[in-house]
Write a protein that holds these residues in place. Sequence first.
Motif, PDB file in Angstrom:
ATOM      1  N   ASP A 183       0.824  -1.225   0.000  1.00  0.00           N
ATOM      2  CA  ASP A 183       0.000   0.000   0.000  1.00  0.00           C
ATOM      3  C   ASP A 183       0.849   1.262   0.000  1.00  0.00           C
ATOM      4  OD1 ASP A 183      -2.153  -1.778   0.229  1.00  0.00           O
ATOM      5  OD2 ASP A 183      -2.120  -1.677   2.408  1.00  0.00           O
ATOM      6  N   THR A 198       2.618   0.313   4.333  1.00  0.00           N
ATOM      7  CA  THR A 198       2.257  -0.670   5.351  1.00  0.00           C
ATOM      8  C   THR A 198       3.339  -1.740   5.426  1.00  0.00           C
ATOM      9  OG1 THR A 198      -0.104  -0.311   4.998  1.00  0.00           O
ATOM     10  CG2 THR A 198       0.529  -2.352   6.080  1.00  0.00           C
ATOM     11  N   ARG A 239       0.620  -5.990  11.499  1.00  0.00           N
ATOM     12  CA  ARG A 239       0.623  -5.047  10.371  1.00  0.00           C
ATOM     13  C   ARG A 239       0.616  -3.628  10.944  1.00  0.00           C
ATOM     14  NH1 ARG A 239      -1.793  -4.955   5.080  1.00  0.00           N
ATOM     15  NH2 ARG A 239      -2.091  -7.190   5.332  1.00  0.00           N
ATOM     16  N   GLU A 241       0.901   0.659   9.903  1.00  0.00           N
ATOM     17  CA  GLU A 241       0.767   1.661   8.842  1.00  0.00           C
ATOM     18  C   GLU A 241       1.606   2.875   9.226  1.00  0.00           C
ATOM     19  OE1 GLU A 241      -3.381   2.394   8.578  1.00  0.00           O
ATOM     20  OE2 GLU A 241      -3.870   0.326   7.986  1.00  0.00           O
TER      21      GLU A 241
END
Length: 344
Positions: A183, A198, A239, A241
């Motif tokens: 992303d 990400t 994960r 961001e």
Amino acid sequence: MSVLPSPRRPGGLLLAAVAAVVAVLSCAVTAPAAADEPGWTAEPAAGSAPAAAKSGARPYFYLSGTSGTVLEDRLALANTSDREHTIALRGADAYNTAAGAFAVRPDKESTGAGRWISFGAGTTVKVPPHTRAVVPFTVTVPPGSPPGDHPAAVVATESGREVGVRVHLRIGGPALAALTVEDVSVRGKGAHARVAYTLVNRGNVALAPELAISAEGALGKVAGRSIRTLPVEVLPGQRVELTEPWPGAPVFDRVALTLTVTAPGGARATGSTSAWFVPWGIAGATGLGLLGLGAVAAAALLLERKRRTRSGDGSGPGSGPGPHGSAVPEEAPAPEHELTGAPR
């Protein structure tokens, strides 16, 4: 949800397996580094390992072993106030927030290593004023547990206040360091441009990633970002961001951007995107000027066409089409005369 700081892990492995004892010592104590509010603190008790003996205090617990074993360590609760504190203790799973911070699961929501932590009968501890209590706990690793890091925390709670102490638990076996970069996009422009992306930890060990950015413009080389260590530790299966400032973004160009992320253990991944950079203020003013010029030119052509149409539309006497389409006057017929008298 408790969010904990993320101290760096020492390079060597520290095996903390100590005998279980409960000691309440009446002594004056100073607020340790783990304190975030006055009243009481929670931190790992000083151990017998060389690293702990040299530093005098541990920033977190580090335990390692194989599946099916029972590991032990001790938590120190220090009451720095003039009143008694009643503190509840529990284990909790740890995870990354979306922004990458280290956080712990709420009570009764843990499904992993947090459930392996037990304080036995010491889940509630009364600590008298100016007293330090050392409370043992165990970590029972279930048979067949997968190898790698199993992040958790010991959480101390009183009257809505929570203090978490990290537990780095590693189960012996193959370690896999792997991640992906996903992303990737560019936000903002000029000196305020930022690269959003990400990171996903696809392995079974926690990663301390490093990031480098390279950029190639259609009009030439564009400044990227040199490699630097990111202020985040990505836990297995998590994960996060993130965004990265990009002050070298061009004013006008089309740029191909590549992010390269590496981490100890051989982890390496790349992600890419492309973006247009156009100074829309200047482009808008130029576009309006060209549009106005086009409108003036079109009006002038229309007026010229009307003028020519009017000048070519003749309607006077004697006008008409001649040979080859030219207009020539027609010859008037000869007048007829009436004759009187006799002929000669």
